[in-house]
Design an enzyme around this catalytic site. Structure first.
Site, mmCIF file in Angstrom:
data_model
loop_
_atom_site.group_PDB
_atom_site.id
_atom_site.type_symbol
_atom_site.label_atom_id
_atom_site.label_comp_id
_atom_site.label_asym_id
_atom_site.label_seq_id
_atom_site.Cartn_x
_atom_site.Cartn_y
_atom_site.Cartn_z
ATOM 1 C CB CYS A 95 -0.855 0.033 1.087
ATOM 2 S SG CYS A 95 -0.269 -0.085 2.741
ATOM 3 C CB CYS A 138 3.741 49.898 3.941
ATOM 4 S SG CYS A 138 5.633 49.568 3.387
ATOM 5 C CB CYS A 189 12.301 40.922 13.248
ATOM 6 S SG CYS A 189 12.306 40.885 15.005
ATOM 7 C CB CYS A 221 8.734 40.020 14.925
ATOM 8 S SG CYS A 221 9.131 41.760 15.663
ATOM 9 C CB CYS A 264 10.085 48.896 4.206
ATOM 10 S SG CYS A 264 8.867 49.857 5.031
ATOM 11 C CB CYS A 295 7.361 49.048 8.402
ATOM 12 S SG CYS A 295 6.189 49.789 7.419
ATOM 13 C CG HIS A 298 -4.255 0.489 4.310
ATOM 14 N ND1 HIS A 298 -3.617 -0.369 3.500
ATOM 15 C CD2 HIS A 298 -5.421 1.002 3.917
ATOM 16 C CE1 HIS A 298 -4.363 -0.291 2.367
ATOM 17 N NE2 HIS A 298 -5.200 0.457 2.554
#
Length: 766
Positions: A417, A602, A610, A613, A628, A631, A681
């Site tokens: 199988c 954005c 990171c 995070c 970016c 941010c 199986h």
């Protein structure tokens, strides 16, 4: 030919705190040869029990090589210190290698030495990424006064390994098992000294009352505490030929002579075996044919491995490798090796007593009735011989016409199988790995590729059905290549089969390029591992992959043409999650080590990532956390994230100089199949079309016609109910009781073992 070499760490390497002396490790044989030619003083070794994808470089002076048998025996011990101790006990380890089923032993249990007989030798747990050799254990049936002092009836984790009375069995590693030296090994015991002289295949004289009879030794064993010999008789008391009888060792004499009362039997003449293979016999049976033969226990099935003549029998004999453990040796006859197979699988019989395996004749006839009209003989012959040329995968529109129904898909046979489900998943409706079928190969590997293409893939795509004998042929060819002596008999894992055929035989380029700490590693499958402190409860495959990459510090060096993911499990039997939600698409853009990426906040060009995070609850549970510069500065100005340490992304040249925003095409993979496992199986689900209900379910052993002499009936059926559950919210899905889920949906969500994804663009370049 072994694919890996094994070592034990005998001295803890300096500056290495991750493992101790006594750890078992391995390296691919071809890699070892290459390094030795360069006179390397260190080896990059995989550590058993390690969940890391990285190898560890260990000095040659710190390791000693082991045979695969000894490595697996030592792996049955729980900790490194015990392994090192018993490795030093060389005699005990060597003695354990020689133990066989039926050997009288003592086993240490609760401070006592209990007497018993070995009934099982092998693994108790399935292979996994961290433990490719789980360890060898001995299943022992306690005897005499020690009966009832055990803890099992031969069942371990709901699987039966041998049968005995309640609490009359024990599973133990070799360190607790000893052969019974006084009765089994001591030459001072005349009865058992004679036992040692007798071997399967020996011609003997034995006595029933005053009558002298002749036969061939099948097995020497202990019965009711006394040595006994099972003999294949020339004639029994009724004059019938070919029967079996168990007689006490005391009435058996080695050699075939007419013995008068009180006369000592003479030694037989030297053995003269004609090992010349015979190509064809009347009836068309020859080597590699699947046959059946009548034994004392009923009809047994096997494969002809050798043909020739044996001493004392002018007729042509056949050496069979049986499906069950009803044989007498591992392919040896009177200490002469005629072929290789697992212990207790080989049996030598007259060729004329063999018949073609009726299970497959019946299956073929049933298949013909189901699939073909009476005037389709030409197409039936084409199906049996194979379908040459190239047949494309079954399209969405063709699935209902070609694939659905009973006797559809790939017919299962004897633990196949895992291979049936894997081949059906890869080739029925996808061309992601068609490169396996057409790439140039070495001459010795071409027959395997032809079998795969002409006898399996093309008939599956053309007719929707593959007979079990074709998959058995593939299993035989793989076994004959030497990668495993049990490919035709034992249960395997899909990843083991894929690695053997893609890497070792067809030498397909690795599907995965994994980047870790600046180094690129190659692989064919990826096993998902998670941090023990993960917070996932009802995860998607997308989340599992991202969390695994985050934990291991991995990235994809390039977009894979096919991504094969093994779900996190504790062996085949224990699941880490009650349910896993299939991700119909995998967005791998953020998992790539190179290339432009978008800021998650954005949408501008991302420049930092990171890892701290990643698990921050304020962010989405899906996706790596990349930003970016603007941010990133804002996010990490928060007091709780000031300690985070973002790292710069590797951005292609030219992107930073762009003055206008750029559009980014995200890299995604499509789900095309899922392999699932329940009680050992394997079955598979195929996502064959764009609609939410375009799902089919395949089981190579869905039903059976007849009992022992019958055959399996494969089935492919539509399962549109899967789409209904995929449209549910996570909260709704979490509240679904598995046993109440409609159709076969429960098996997809609860029993997933391996997910298969494809890149429709990258497949074109492989």
């Amino acid at each position: 030919m072994a694919s890996n070499l094994y070592f034990i760490v005998t001295r803890k390497p300096e500056h290495q705190g991750l493992f101790n002396a006594g750890r078992i490790c391995s390296i691919a044989e071809h890699k070892h040869k290459s390094l030795m030619r360069r006179s390397s003083t260190k080896l990059p070794l995989f550590l058993m029990g390690s969940y890391s994808h990285l190898d560890y470089e260990i000095e040659l002076s710190c390791i000693e090589q082991l045979s695969a048998e000894k490595a697996e025996l030592l792996q049955g011990l729980l900790d490194d210190a015990d392994r090192l101790k018993w490795f030093g006990e060389g005699d005990a380890l060597q003695a354990a290698v020689g133990l066989t089923v039926g050997t009288a032993v003592t086993v240490e249990e609760g401070g006592e030495r209990l007497r018993g007989v070995i009934r099982y030798i092998g693994r108790l747990t399935a292979k996994s990424y961290s433990s490719p050799i789980p360890g060898t254990f001995f299943g022992i049936e306690l005897q005499g006064e020690d009966q009832g002092k055990g803890n099992t009836d031969g069942i371990y984790q709901n699987k039966t390994y041998f049968s005995c009375k309640k609490d009359c069995g024990i599973f133990a590693p070799f360190s607790r098992v000893r052969p019974v030296v006084p009765s089994s090994l001591s030459p001072s015991n005349p009865e058992l000294s004679q036992t040692d002289e007798l071997a399967p295949g020996d011609r003997v004289t034995y006595f029933i009352g005053d009558e002298c009879r002749h036969g061939m030794v099948l097995h020497v064993q202990e019965k009711d505490g006394e040595p006994s010999v099972r003999i294949s008789t020339d004639t029994d008391e009724n004059g019938k030929r070919g029967g079996e009888v168990d007689v006490p060792l005391l009435v058996v004499a080695k050699g075939e002579v007419v013995v008068a009362k009180g006369e000592v039997p003479a030694e037989p003449e030297s053995m003269d075996v004609d090992t010349t293979p015979v190509e064809k016999y009347s009836g068309g049976l020859s080597a590699s044919f699947m046959v059946e033969v009548d034994l004392g226990k009923g009809t047994s099935y096997g494969i002809i491995r050798w043909t020739g003549t044996l001493p004392g029998c002018p007729e042509t004999m056949a050496g069979l490798e049986l499906d069950d453990d009803y044989g007498v040796s591992d392919g040896t006859f009177k200490s002469l090796r005629l072929f290789q197979c697992p212990p207790k699988k080989a049996l030598f019989v007259k060729l004329r007593t063999c018949r073609p395996d009726s299970r497959f004749q019946s299956a073929s006839a049933q298949c013909s009735k189901t699939m073909l009209k009476p005037d389709d003989a030409e197409r039936d012959a084409e199906h049996s011989a194979g379908t040459p040329g190239t047949v494309p995968p079954i399209s969405t529109e063709q699935v209902s016409q070609i694939l659905l129904g009973r006797m559809k898909g790939i017919q299962g046979n004897y633990n196949s199988c895992y291979m049936d489900a894997t081949l059906f998943s890869l080739f029925s409706c996808s061309s992601a790995l068609d490169a396996m079928l057409f790439k140039s190969t070495e001459p010795q590997d071409a027959p395997i590729q032809r079998t795969l293409l002409h006898n399996i893939v093309n008939p599956l795509r053309n007719k929707g059905f593959v007979e079990g004998r074709h998959v058995m042929k593939l299993r035989q060819q793989i076994q004959e290549h030497g990668y495993s002596q049990s490919f035709t008999t034992d249960e395997k894992d899909p990843e083991e089969f894929l690695t053997v055929i893609m890497h070792h035989i067809l030498a397909l380029d690795p599907l995965l390029q994994l980047s870790a700490a600046g180094k690129v590693q190659e692989s064919y499958c990826y096993q998902i591992f998670l941090d023990q402190n993960h917070s996932l409860v009802l995860p998607t495959v997308q989340q599992l992959l991202e969390h695994s990459f985050h934990t291991a510090g991995l990235k994809l060096a390039e977009v894979p043409p096919c991504l094969i993911l093994q779900m996190p499990r504790f062996g085949k039997k224990f699941k880490m999650f009650d349910k896993i939600i299939p991700s119909l698409e995998l967005d791998i853009t953020d998992l790539l080590s190179e290339g432009p990426q978008q800021c998650m906040l954005c949408g501008d060009l991302a420049q930092t990532e990171c890892t701290d995070c990643f698990k921050d609850p304020i962010f989405s549970q899906t996706g790596f956390k990349i930003f970016c510069r603007t941010c990133s500065s804002q996010v990490h100005s928060h007091p709780q994230r000031r300690s985070h340490q973002p790292v710069a992304l590797d951005i292609p040249k030219g992107y930073l100089s762009r003055s206008t925003p750029h559009s980014l095409i995200r890299d995604k993979l499509e789900l095309f199949a899922v392999l699932c496992i329940e009680t050992s199986h394997y079955v598979s689900f195929i996502k064959y079309g764009p609609d939410s209900q375009d799902w089919i379910f395949f089981d190579s052993m869905a039903d059976r016609e007849g009992e022992r002499d019958g055959f399996n009936i494969p089935e492919v059926k539509a399962c549109p109910e899967v789409g209904m559950y995929l449209e549910m919210s996570p909260a709704e899905l979490a509240n679904q009781v598995p046993r109440d889920m409609k159709g076969v949906a429960k098996r997809l969500f609860c029993d997933a073992y391996m997910y298969l994804y494809q890149s429709t663009s990258m497949c074109l370049y492989r």
